[in-house]
Design an enzyme around this catalytic site. Structure first.
Site, PDB file in Angstrom:
ATOM      1  N   LYS A 101      50.451  41.852  17.532  1.00  0.00           N
ATOM      2  CA  LYS A 101      49.273  41.022  17.823  1.00  0.00           C
ATOM      3  C   LYS A 101      48.551  40.746  16.521  1.00  0.00           C
ATOM      4  CE  LYS A 101      46.958  39.188  21.280  1.00  0.00           C
ATOM      5  NZ  LYS A 101      47.454  38.635  22.558  1.00  0.00           N
TER       6      LYS A 101
ATOM      7  N   ASP B 175      46.362  32.816  21.834  1.00  0.00           N
ATOM      8  CA  ASP B 175      45.541  33.776  22.592  1.00  0.00           C
ATOM      9  C   ASP B 175      44.149  33.151  22.615  1.00  0.00           C
ATOM     10  OD1 ASP B 175      45.575  36.660  23.761  1.00  0.00           O
ATOM     11  OD2 ASP B 175      43.765  36.638  22.579  1.00  0.00           O
TER      12      ASP B 175
HETATM   13  P1  NDP Z   1      41.062  30.803  25.937  1.00  0.00           P
HETATM   14  O1  NDP Z   1      40.459  30.858  24.577  1.00  0.00           O
HETATM   15  O2  NDP Z   1      41.821  29.614  26.346  1.00  0.00           O
HETATM   16  O3  NDP Z   1      39.926  31.039  27.041  1.00  0.00           O
HETATM   17  C1  NDP Z   1      39.155  32.200  27.032  1.00  0.00           C
HETATM   18  C2  NDP Z   1      38.121  32.090  28.124  1.00  0.00           C
HETATM   19  O4  NDP Z   1      37.423  33.322  28.214  1.00  0.00           O
HETATM   20  C3  NDP Z   1      37.067  31.034  27.844  1.00  0.00           C
HETATM   21  O5  NDP Z   1      36.563  30.537  29.048  1.00  0.00           O
HETATM   22  C4  NDP Z   1      36.005  31.836  27.091  1.00  0.00           C
HETATM   23  O6  NDP Z   1      34.700  31.274  27.153  1.00  0.00           O
HETATM   24  C5  NDP Z   1      36.047  33.143  27.835  1.00  0.00           C
HETATM   25  N1  NDP Z   1      35.662  34.227  26.926  1.00  0.00           N
HETATM   26  C6  NDP Z   1      36.212  34.557  25.739  1.00  0.00           C
HETATM   27  N2  NDP Z   1      35.567  35.585  25.182  1.00  0.00           N
HETATM   28  C7  NDP Z   1      34.597  35.913  26.041  1.00  0.00           C
HETATM   29  C8  NDP Z   1      33.608  36.909  26.029  1.00  0.00           C
HETATM   30  N3  NDP Z   1      33.486  37.782  25.017  1.00  0.00           N
HETATM   31  N4  NDP Z   1      32.784  36.981  27.110  1.00  0.00           N
HETATM   32  C9  NDP Z   1      32.898  36.115  28.138  1.00  0.00           C
HETATM   33  N5  NDP Z   1      33.821  35.139  28.200  1.00  0.00           N
HETATM   34  C10 NDP Z   1      34.662  35.053  27.165  1.00  0.00           C
HETATM   35  O7  NDP Z   1      41.942  32.133  26.060  1.00  0.00           O
HETATM   36  P2  NDP Z   1      43.137  32.445  27.078  1.00  0.00           P
HETATM   37  O8  NDP Z   1      42.847  31.827  28.393  1.00  0.00           O
HETATM   38  O9  NDP Z   1      44.387  32.145  26.373  1.00  0.00           O
HETATM   39  O10 NDP Z   1      43.049  34.036  27.176  1.00  0.00           O
HETATM   40  C11 NDP Z   1      42.236  34.696  28.162  1.00  0.00           C
HETATM   41  C12 NDP Z   1      42.689  36.127  28.292  1.00  0.00           C
HETATM   42  O11 NDP Z   1      44.066  36.161  28.721  1.00  0.00           O
HETATM   43  C13 NDP Z   1      42.642  36.983  27.038  1.00  0.00           C
HETATM   44  O12 NDP Z   1      42.382  38.326  27.381  1.00  0.00           O
HETATM   45  C14 NDP Z   1      44.070  36.883  26.491  1.00  0.00           C
HETATM   46  O13 NDP Z   1      44.388  37.950  25.652  1.00  0.00           O
HETATM   47  C15 NDP Z   1      44.840  36.930  27.813  1.00  0.00           C
HETATM   48  N6  NDP Z   1      46.205  36.409  27.779  1.00  0.00           N
HETATM   49  C16 NDP Z   1      46.449  35.124  27.378  1.00  0.00           C
HETATM   50  C17 NDP Z   1      47.729  34.638  27.398  1.00  0.00           C
HETATM   51  C18 NDP Z   1      48.047  33.215  27.094  1.00  0.00           C
HETATM   52  O14 NDP Z   1      49.208  32.828  27.265  1.00  0.00           O
HETATM   53  N7  NDP Z   1      47.107  32.402  26.683  1.00  0.00           N
HETATM   54  C19 NDP Z   1      48.869  35.506  27.748  1.00  0.00           C
HETATM   55  C20 NDP Z   1      48.493  36.816  28.231  1.00  0.00           C
HETATM   56  C21 NDP Z   1      47.202  37.239  28.199  1.00  0.00           C
HETATM   57  P3  NDP Z   1      34.111  30.497  25.873  1.00  0.00           P
HETATM   58  O15 NDP Z   1      34.874  29.217  25.793  1.00  0.00           O
HETATM   59  O16 NDP Z   1      32.669  30.334  26.162  1.00  0.00           O
HETATM   60  O17 NDP Z   1      34.371  31.401  24.696  1.00  0.00           O
END
Ligand code: NDP
Length: 448
Positions: free
Chosen positions: A126, A166
């Site tokens: 990572k 991510d």
């Molecule tokens: P994105 O950046 O596309 O979206 C993240 C979302 O979570 C946004 O809505 C963001 O809001 C919100 N968010 C981020 N940080 C915070 C925080 N500290 N508090 C509250 N809301 C928060 O990321 P992903 O959708 O790709 O990833 C989401 C999760 O899924 C993570 O844990 C990631 O590690 C996991 N994941 C992702 C994969 C992938 O293929 N993308 C695969 C496996 C796991 P805002 O825009 O306001 O920051």
């Protein structure tokens, strides 16, 4: 003290203040206790657990870049190459101000087990940076990505370490990173996944994590005599995972009534309009206030002002898809009071340890992220296969492979939980299946 407790104590002593990393290690070590107990002396002699909890390599570097006004900024850059026992390191790059070595190490550690569960030959890694793409111009994001790759390119490769997206790293960022890698090395190879479809990206990769989450959730519900159809679902997040989880849940007949971002959340009793959500988040990169402004049935809640979140809504299935530790004990208690049936983690470690325990004690079906969100990395591995073959598969071909993988993961972890006397404890099942696979490869390869 037992071997497991010795090793956990060592992790805490040697990695002071890395609380997220401690949390991830503790969850795994606690659930593999019965496996360790069967061969404790051998594992101890081989220092197998000490090797498992220590990254093979950690690269930390500075990332200097210039903003649109000519100001130079310096962000951190991190890549943790955690474990390559079953394949090249594989895991995303997170771009978010909260990124620290602890966050990247917990994610890298989780990734070892998740990748093992997919059944595909990928090790765990990572990386990321505390750079925040939010509010930056495209040129600034490009400048950062190019500077980040100017160091990272020395450490990655199609057969050694293959990063992906991510939080904060989507198609735009992967494109800039790939362009710079190609320029620096002169090689066009599958060194990153989540690439654009015109230059090696797999069809279905964008949808994979969210769709995979619903495939495994549905399989778990089916095998317990239920279905997602006609269920009310609450989702947190509104990024890549959340959007495609909402889309697939709706395709399977569920009504998804919430989504969120870091500042607020939306309650939409008529069901989230996923096309509008994509327009707001993917195309225009706006806040959820813009969604609520365009949708009559939606009510926007400001998290800070109201001091609440989407978990107060009565729901059958909760899908946390935003970030780590976003569902705490109080949220879990509210969900249970409201009769939640299942909590399935789209994000990595979104549920705190005490909340997980409470949900399980109260008979809530709980799928941990390392199993439930494995569809993303599994499809990344399918992208690697297509890149090696110099071929593209159709969307349907990728999607059906994804579904097959997710269904198989559920049955593997379900079976392991039963075999070790912990029926329906899918956290234990996932950790046991993954540990057995990785530890066998490590033992067979000797002390390296
Ligand atoms: P994105 O950046 O596309 O979206 C993240 C979302 O979570 C946004 O809505 C963001 O809001 C919100 N968010 C981020 N940080 C915070 C925080 N500290 N508090 C509250 N809301 C928060 O990321 P992903 O959708 O790709 O990833 C989401 C999760 O899924 C993570 O844990 C990631 O590690 C996991 N994941 C992702 C994969 C992938 O293929 N993308 C695969 C496996 C796991 P805002 O825009 O306001 O920051």
């Amino acid at each position: 003290m037992s071997y497991v407790d010795d090793v956990y104590r060592g992790v805490v002593d040697q990695n002071p203040s890395q609380t997220e990393f401690h949390q991830a290690v503790k969850e795994v070590l606690d659930s593999i206790r019965p496996v360790i107990a069967r061969r404790e002396e051998e594992y101890r002699r081989e220092a197998l657990l000490e090797r498992l909890v220590a990254p093979e390599r950690q690269i930390i570097f500075r990332v200097p870049w210039i903003d649109d006004k000519g100001q130079v900024h310096v962000n951190n850059g991190i890549r943790v190459q955690f474990n390559s026992a079953i394949g090249p390191y594989k895991g995303g790059l997170r771009l978010h101000p909260s990124v620290t070595p602890s966050i990247i190490k917990f994610l890298g550690f989780e990734q070892i087990f998740k990748n093992a569960l997919t059944g595909l030959p990928i090790g765990g890694g990572k990386g990321g940076s505390d750079f925040d793409p939010k509010g930056k111009s495209d040129r600034e994001v490009m400048a950062f990505c190019q500077a980040f790759m100017q160091e990272l390119y020395r450490h990655i490769g199609a057969d050694t370490d293959v990063p992906a997206g991510d939080i904060g790293t989507g198609g735009r960022e992967i494109g800039y990173l790939y362009g710079e890698y190609k320029k620096l090395t002169g090689r066009f190879e599958g060194v990153l996944t989540g690439k654009g479809k015109t230059f090696g990206g797999s069809k279905g990769r964008v949808e994979a994590t969210g769709y995979g989450l619903l495939y495994i959730t549905e399989e778990m519900l089916n095998s317990n005599g239920m279905s997602i159809k006609d269920k009310t679902v609450s989702v947190s997040g509104s990024g890549n995972v959340a959007i495609y989880a909402i889309e697939k849940a709706q395709q399977l007949g569920a009504r998804v009534v919430t989504c969120s971002d870091s500042t607020g959340w939306v309650y939409d009793p008529e069901g989230i309009d996923v096309e509008l959500l994509k327009d707001v988040k993917e195309k225009k990169r706006q806040r959820l206030t813009a969604y609520a402004a365009q949708r009559k049935s939606a009510v926007y809640h400001d998290k800070k002002k109201e001091n609440n979140n989407q978990w107060i809504i009565k729901t059958d299935v909760a899908l946390p898809c935003a970030t780590q530790n976003e569902l705490n004990l109080k949220d879990a208690q509210t969900l249970v009071e409201n009769g939640v049936i299942a909590v399935c983690e789209g994000a990595n470690m979104p549920t705190t340890a005490d909340a997980t325990a409470f949900l399980k004690e109260n008979g809530v079906f709980f799928l941990p992220g390392k199993a439930a969100n494995a569809g993303g990395v599994a499809t990344s591995a399918l992208e690697m296969s297509q890149n090696s073959e110099r071929l593209y598969w159709s969307f349907d071909e990728v999607d059906s492979k994804l579904k097959h993988i997710m269904v198989k993961i559920f049955h593997k972890i379900d079976k392991a939980a039963r075999e070790y006397g912990m029926e329906k404890d899918y956290v234990a099942g996932a950790n046991i299946v993954a540990f057995l696979k990785v530890s066998e490869a490590m033992e067979t390869q000797g002390v390296v």
